[in-house]
Design a protein around this motif. Sequence first.
Motif, PDB file in Angstrom:
ATOM      1  N   ARG A  10       0.847  -1.175  -0.068  1.00  0.00           N
ATOM      2  CA  ARG A  10       0.171   0.093  -0.078  1.00  0.00           C
ATOM      3  C   ARG A  10       0.997   1.031  -0.220  1.00  0.00           C
ATOM      4  NH1 ARG A  10      -5.265   0.190   3.120  1.00  0.00           N
ATOM      5  NH2 ARG A  10      -5.926  -0.808   1.087  1.00  0.00           N
ATOM      6  N   ARG A  11       1.942   1.122   0.672  1.00  0.00           N
ATOM      7  CA  ARG A  11       2.863   2.392   0.760  1.00  0.00           C
ATOM      8  C   ARG A  11       3.374   2.471  -0.421  1.00  0.00           C
ATOM      9  NH1 ARG A  11       4.848   4.390   5.596  1.00  0.00           N
ATOM     10  NH2 ARG A  11       6.868   4.547   5.174  1.00  0.00           N
ATOM     11  N   ARG A  12       3.784   1.607  -1.387  1.00  0.00           N
ATOM     12  CA  ARG A  12       4.248   1.660  -2.569  1.00  0.00           C
ATOM     13  C   ARG A  12       3.360   2.200  -3.426  1.00  0.00           C
ATOM     14  NH1 ARG A  12       7.402  -2.816  -0.971  1.00  0.00           N
ATOM     15  NH2 ARG A  12       5.922  -4.290  -1.663  1.00  0.00           N
ATOM     16  N   LEU A  13       2.217   1.681  -3.362  1.00  0.00           N
ATOM     17  CA  LEU A  13       1.103   2.081  -4.327  1.00  0.00           C
ATOM     18  C   LEU A  13       0.676   3.681  -4.120  1.00  0.00           C
ATOM     19  CD1 LEU A  13      -1.614   1.366  -6.136  1.00  0.00           C
ATOM     20  CD2 LEU A  13      -2.658   1.244  -3.898  1.00  0.00           C
ATOM     21  N   ILE A  14       0.897   4.188  -2.918  1.00  0.00           N
ATOM     22  CA  ILE A  14       0.673   5.411  -2.634  1.00  0.00           C
ATOM     23  C   ILE A  14       2.005   6.525  -3.133  1.00  0.00           C
ATOM     24  CG2 ILE A  14       0.451   7.188  -0.618  1.00  0.00           C
ATOM     25  CD1 ILE A  14      -0.965   5.058   0.922  1.00  0.00           C
ATOM     26  N   ALA A  15       3.085   5.686  -3.049  1.00  0.00           N
ATOM     27  CA  ALA A  15       4.258   6.396  -3.517  1.00  0.00           C
ATOM     28  C   ALA A  15       4.362   6.694  -5.230  1.00  0.00           C
ATOM     29  CB  ALA A  15       5.464   5.650  -3.321  1.00  0.00           C
ATOM     30  N   GLU A  16       3.473   5.644  -5.704  1.00  0.00           N
ATOM     31  CA  GLU A  16       3.438   5.987  -7.194  1.00  0.00           C
ATOM     32  C   GLU A  16       2.374   6.866  -7.240  1.00  0.00           C
ATOM     33  OE1 GLU A  16       4.886   4.475  -9.981  1.00  0.00           O
ATOM     34  OE2 GLU A  16       6.365   3.487  -8.667  1.00  0.00           O
ATOM     35  N   ALA A  17       1.285   7.002  -6.607  1.00  0.00           N
ATOM     36  CA  ALA A  17       0.274   7.840  -6.948  1.00  0.00           C
ATOM     37  C   ALA A  17       0.980   9.312  -6.782  1.00  0.00           C
ATOM     38  CB  ALA A  17      -0.922   7.773  -5.960  1.00  0.00           C
ATOM     39  N   VAL A  18       1.889   9.589  -5.450  1.00  0.00           N
ATOM     40  CA  VAL A  18       2.563  10.972  -5.563  1.00  0.00           C
ATOM     41  C   VAL A  18       3.379  11.195  -6.537  1.00  0.00           C
ATOM     42  CG1 VAL A  18       4.369  11.973  -4.227  1.00  0.00           C
ATOM     43  CG2 VAL A  18       2.567  10.595  -2.956  1.00  0.00           C
ATOM     44  N   CYS A  19       4.249  10.143  -7.253  1.00  0.00           N
ATOM     45  CA  CYS A  19       4.859  10.476  -8.495  1.00  0.00           C
ATOM     46  C   CYS A  19       4.154  10.923  -9.494  1.00  0.00           C
ATOM     47  CB  CYS A  19       5.873   9.134  -8.681  1.00  0.00           C
ATOM     48  SG  CYS A  19       7.046   8.954  -7.432  1.00  0.00           S
ATOM     49  N   GLU A  20       3.017  10.272  -9.618  1.00  0.00           N
ATOM     50  CA  GLU A  20       2.245  10.588 -10.752  1.00  0.00           C
ATOM     51  C   GLU A  20       1.652  12.147 -10.889  1.00  0.00           C
ATOM     52  OE1 GLU A  20      -1.076   7.565 -11.379  1.00  0.00           O
ATOM     53  OE2 GLU A  20       0.517   5.944 -11.701  1.00  0.00           O
ATOM     54  N   LEU A  21       1.254  12.443  -9.575  1.00  0.00           N
ATOM     55  CA  LEU A  21       0.627  13.493  -9.323  1.00  0.00           C
ATOM     56  C   LEU A  21       1.906  14.711  -9.397  1.00  0.00           C
ATOM     57  CD1 LEU A  21      -1.931  12.930  -6.310  1.00  0.00           C
ATOM     58  CD2 LEU A  21      -2.414  13.604  -8.656  1.00  0.00           C
ATOM     59  N   ALA A  22       3.095  14.357  -9.076  1.00  0.00           N
ATOM     60  CA  ALA A  22       4.059  15.401  -9.299  1.00  0.00           C
ATOM     61  C   ALA A  22       4.561  15.580 -10.445  1.00  0.00           C
ATOM     62  CB  ALA A  22       5.315  14.713  -8.421  1.00  0.00           C
ATOM     63  N   ASP A  23       4.344  14.516 -11.411  1.00  0.00           N
ATOM     64  CA  ASP A  23       4.722  14.603 -12.728  1.00  0.00           C
ATOM     65  C   ASP A  23       3.763  15.440 -13.486  1.00  0.00           C
ATOM     66  OD1 ASP A  23       5.720  14.165 -15.309  1.00  0.00           O
ATOM     67  OD2 ASP A  23       4.424  12.328 -15.627  1.00  0.00           O
ATOM     68  N   GLU A  24       2.373  15.536 -13.140  1.00  0.00           N
ATOM     69  CA  GLU A  24       1.445  16.358 -13.774  1.00  0.00           C
ATOM     70  C   GLU A  24       1.562  17.627 -13.321  1.00  0.00           C
ATOM     71  OE1 GLU A  24      -2.050  14.079 -13.066  1.00  0.00           O
ATOM     72  OE2 GLU A  24      -1.371  12.238 -13.905  1.00  0.00           O
ATOM     73  N   HIS A  25       1.660  17.920 -11.916  1.00  0.00           N
ATOM     74  CA  HIS A  25       1.515  19.085 -11.484  1.00  0.00           C
ATOM     75  C   HIS A  25       2.715  19.714 -10.386  1.00  0.00           C
ATOM     76  CE1 HIS A  25      -2.778  18.482 -12.544  1.00  0.00           C
ATOM     77  NE2 HIS A  25      -2.845  17.216 -11.793  1.00  0.00           N
ATOM     78  N   GLY A  26       3.688  18.966 -10.643  1.00  0.00           N
ATOM     79  CA  GLY A  26       4.757  19.354  -9.407  1.00  0.00           C
ATOM     80  C   GLY A  26       4.187  19.098  -8.123  1.00  0.00           C
ATOM     81  N   LEU A  27       5.345  19.048  -7.244  1.00  0.00           N
ATOM     82  CA  LEU A  27       4.862  18.670  -5.479  1.00  0.00           C
ATOM     83  C   LEU A  27       3.922  19.704  -5.014  1.00  0.00           C
ATOM     84  CD1 LEU A  27       8.258  17.737  -4.232  1.00  0.00           C
ATOM     85  CD2 LEU A  27       6.486  16.309  -4.906  1.00  0.00           C
ATOM     86  N   GLU A  28       3.723  21.095  -5.457  1.00  0.00           N
ATOM     87  CA  GLU A  28       2.621  21.791  -5.073  1.00  0.00           C
ATOM     88  C   GLU A  28       1.277  21.017  -5.221  1.00  0.00           C
ATOM     89  OE1 GLU A  28       3.798  23.109  -9.088  1.00  0.00           O
ATOM     90  OE2 GLU A  28       4.791  22.832  -7.046  1.00  0.00           O
ATOM     91  N   GLY A  29       0.982  20.415  -6.506  1.00  0.00           N
ATOM     92  CA  GLY A  29      -0.231  19.740  -6.564  1.00  0.00           C
ATOM     93  C   GLY A  29      -0.711  18.289  -5.950  1.00  0.00           C
ATOM     94  N   VAL A  30       0.209  18.174  -4.972  1.00  0.00           N
ATOM     95  CA  VAL A  30       0.177  16.701  -4.346  1.00  0.00           C
ATOM     96  C   VAL A  30      -0.599  17.087  -3.002  1.00  0.00           C
ATOM     97  CG1 VAL A  30       1.403  14.852  -3.103  1.00  0.00           C
ATOM     98  CG2 VAL A  30       2.273  15.720  -5.387  1.00  0.00           C
ATOM     99  N   SER A  31      -1.798  16.391  -2.953  1.00  0.00           N
ATOM    100  CA  SER A  31      -2.553  16.775  -1.441  1.00  0.00           C
ATOM    101  C   SER A  31      -2.769  15.144  -1.224  1.00  0.00           C
ATOM    102  CB  SER A  31      -3.825  17.475  -1.716  1.00  0.00           C
ATOM    103  OG  SER A  31      -4.603  16.841  -2.513  1.00  0.00           O
TER     104      SER A  31
END
Length: 198
Positions: A10-31
């Motif tokens: 689950r932690r890896r799944l969440i990390a992948e989601a963080v990376c996808e969102l960071a790719d699309e919007h930068g870290l400021e787009g990660v909530s």
Amino acid sequence: MPRQVDHADRRRLIAEAVCELADEHGLEGVSLRDVAARAQVSMGAVQRCFRTKEEMLVFALAHIGERIGRRVQARLVSSPAQSAATALGHAATEVALLREEHRAEARVWLAFLAQAAVSEALAGPLKASYAALEEAFARLVEESGAGTARAVPLDPRREARTLLALADGLTAHVLIGHLTAGAARDVLDAHLTALFEG
């Protein structure tokens, strides 16, 4: 009987989601809310895995760093008979993230790098990652015998630092469109040629 949840998965799944969102919007787009939605888990599940957003980002950074590190290692062991000079070239190319299939990973890495400039929590793991790469690169420079014919021998540690800085710089130049991936590879190849033949 309720299904058992693999906490590490689950932690890896969440990390992948963080990376996808960071790719699309930068870290400021990660909530936390957006990460939960992207990972298709509840907010509570994210909060059970990570107490804070910062903890989640640190884990995601380690996750992407490990992925790059595994690729570098795989490249080095895939041809065990290669010279140290060739191994260093392969490793530097992997770290520079110049191939098209690594473009998203490059955007995420640079987003973390930029955020680490103002976040000690992210800077710590990045420094450790760079230290490990520097150690590996310095060892390869030393094993290759680069610069042994020079009047003033090369300092393997300094050359490793130079190569890491060059790799990061080339990543940035390709991402913003200043250089093509091919031009960046040419710069990297020219530097390595000068290192081993200069």
